[in-house]
Motif scaffolding. Sequence first.
Motif: not given
Length: 250
Positions: A237-245
């Motif tokens: 989840v932490k990595k997912a939130e680091s991915i650029e939208a």
Amino acid sequence: MVDVSGKWALVTGASRGVGYEVAKFMAGKGCNLILHSRNLEHTKQIEEEVKALGVEAYSVQAELADYEEVVAMLDLIEKKGTEVDIVFNNAAVQIAYRENYWETPVEDFDMSFRINFISMAAICFRLIPKMIERGFGRVINTTSGIKNEPEQSGYAASKAALDKFTKDLASKLEGTNVMINITDPNWCRTDLGGQQAPNAVESAIPGVVVGAFVDDQKSGRFFHAENFYGLSFEEAVKKAESIEANPYVI
């Protein structure tokens, strides 16, 4: 990270493959489930399994190639008074592998778009406005990494349409706490992927579910399952939130 306990998730294609894994995982996090398949008989097993984990669940049926059945399914959910908080648009069909792709019949495109795109668009259009009204929602649309294979052009084109549709909607959701993102489970050993696929279906977790748990109000992301292999759920989840939208800019 979103706490999904007590929330309701609709999982299309929940009777097998990636949808089955998604349903089990979400139930383990305390999420109630609406389990879709083409026939109520197909979801009996997964319904029993998730209820045994202590969540509420019921099954719905619809042939996604039939728009009227999709509408009837959504009408039933509404009639039951279920407020859908999370959608996993997972169900899909791969019609055929056309070695002579120059003679691909139009029916490949018709059926692929009905199931893989139009049904998902109908679900989004019906449920997302209600999510906006309530101030919470998560939609995860399942795409495919297939490219440079005109042998599967109907399937690939329908997924490309879904990608575009998802990003277009993403541009409208900023500040609503409703998020729409895309996931790719990678090539898994499922009825759709076939037994020659290199990855076990279990490997799609946690990559295909992180979109339900990200909590920064950013949409238009692409969560590829292979980028989350070996991570704990919290790390994923932490990595997912680091991915650029990356929604399309209006």
